[in-house]
Design an enzyme around this catalytic site. Sequence first.
Site, PDB file in Angstrom:
ATOM      1  N   GLU A   1       0.757  -1.312   0.089  1.00 56.05           N
ATOM      2  CA  GLU A   1       0.133   0.025   0.068  1.00 56.05           C
ATOM      3  C   GLU A   1       0.817   1.263   0.097  1.00 56.05           C
ATOM      4  O   GLU A   1       0.397   2.384  -0.109  1.00 56.05           O
ATOM      5  CB  GLU A   1      -0.867  -0.003   1.345  1.00 56.05           C
ATOM      6  CG  GLU A   1      -2.070  -1.022   1.253  1.00 56.05           C
ATOM      7  CD  GLU A   1      -3.114  -1.086   2.439  1.00 56.05           C
ATOM      8  OE1 GLU A   1      -2.652  -0.695   3.476  1.00 56.05           O
ATOM      9  OE2 GLU A   1      -4.254  -1.525   2.196  1.00 56.05           O
TER      10      GLU A   1
ATOM     11  N   GLU B   1       6.825 -22.330   7.269  1.00 54.03           N
ATOM     12  CA  GLU B   1       7.215 -21.733   8.542  1.00 54.03           C
ATOM     13  C   GLU B   1       8.222 -22.087   9.524  1.00 54.03           C
ATOM     14  O   GLU B   1       8.788 -21.735  10.310  1.00 54.03           O
ATOM     15  CB  GLU B   1       6.058 -21.103   8.970  1.00 54.03           C
ATOM     16  CG  GLU B   1       5.165 -21.982   9.870  1.00 54.03           C
ATOM     17  CD  GLU B   1       4.158 -21.447  10.552  1.00 54.03           C
ATOM     18  OE1 GLU B   1       3.956 -21.478  11.928  1.00 54.03           O
ATOM     19  OE2 GLU B   1       3.216 -20.962   9.830  1.00 54.03           O
TER      20      GLU B   1
END
Length: 302
Positions: free
Chosen positions: A88, A119
């Site tokens: 953004e 992960e």
Amino acid sequence: MPIDSVQLASIPTESRNPRTTNIDSLPTEEMLALMNREDAAVITAVEAEVPRIAAVLDALVPRIVGGGRLFYIGAGTSGRLGVLDASECPPTFSVSPTLVQGLIAGGDSALRKAAEKIEDSPELGAKDLEAAGFAEGDTLVGIAASGRTPYVLGAIAWARSIGALTVGFSCVPDSPVSKAAELQITPVPGPEVLTGSTRMKAGTATKLVLNMITTGLMIKTGLTYSNLMVNVQPTNEKLVDRAERIIMEIAEVNHDTATGLLAEAGNVKVAVVMQKLGLSVDGAVAKLQHAGGRLREALETE
């Protein structure tokens, strides 16, 4: 390293919330009101971390001014929120997409399709960070709500090994992630509405903090004027209108004049400097360059 299930169950993000044990039997409105009350704890948790967030920002700004970049890295929800915040920044502040970067375990495909197994690998965290071109002058924010994600720990360790600044973000006090990094941010919103669903309260805390870091960064590096986003890119009708309204506000002109200034200048800051200081496009551009792109400095210096 095998997971200690007893230890894992005791951390705040995995603990069972005694206030929501009957949530599945509540009427819809009561269920939602309960969620909302739990979310209120997030604001308090983040507020308590403002001094630490400020310390991170004060360490980050000079590194960015010196040519460094900000990287987020995480897995699952944490990784997605990092990528979201980074993505953004370019359309909001007209910065390069390389200035703030988000890395998620499993790569971009994991934004839509979970790649949870990855992960567990600290080696992949380090490898992904190195492959992204992370360097000594950059800053890494390792995000792990649980505070123990091996992928994130591996990335932090590698970043520290090359002399970069590292920040450990988690929602668990004294977590391995916070201990692994030089600086720490640790909002603790408490047990989730649904046990272990860190996309909820922990996720909201993460979103709030990352927004504070990048918005604070843009403010401190002169990409805003007052509370106006003067670096807005007028790339569609809505953004053109926003840019014109910002020019009207700062330059104190009517809409037609703002429209003409924007058309001539091509961006908000040049348009404002032209109007306020009576300069040509080239003169306004030079003035802004001399001020390091900071509109306030350009308007206040001779």
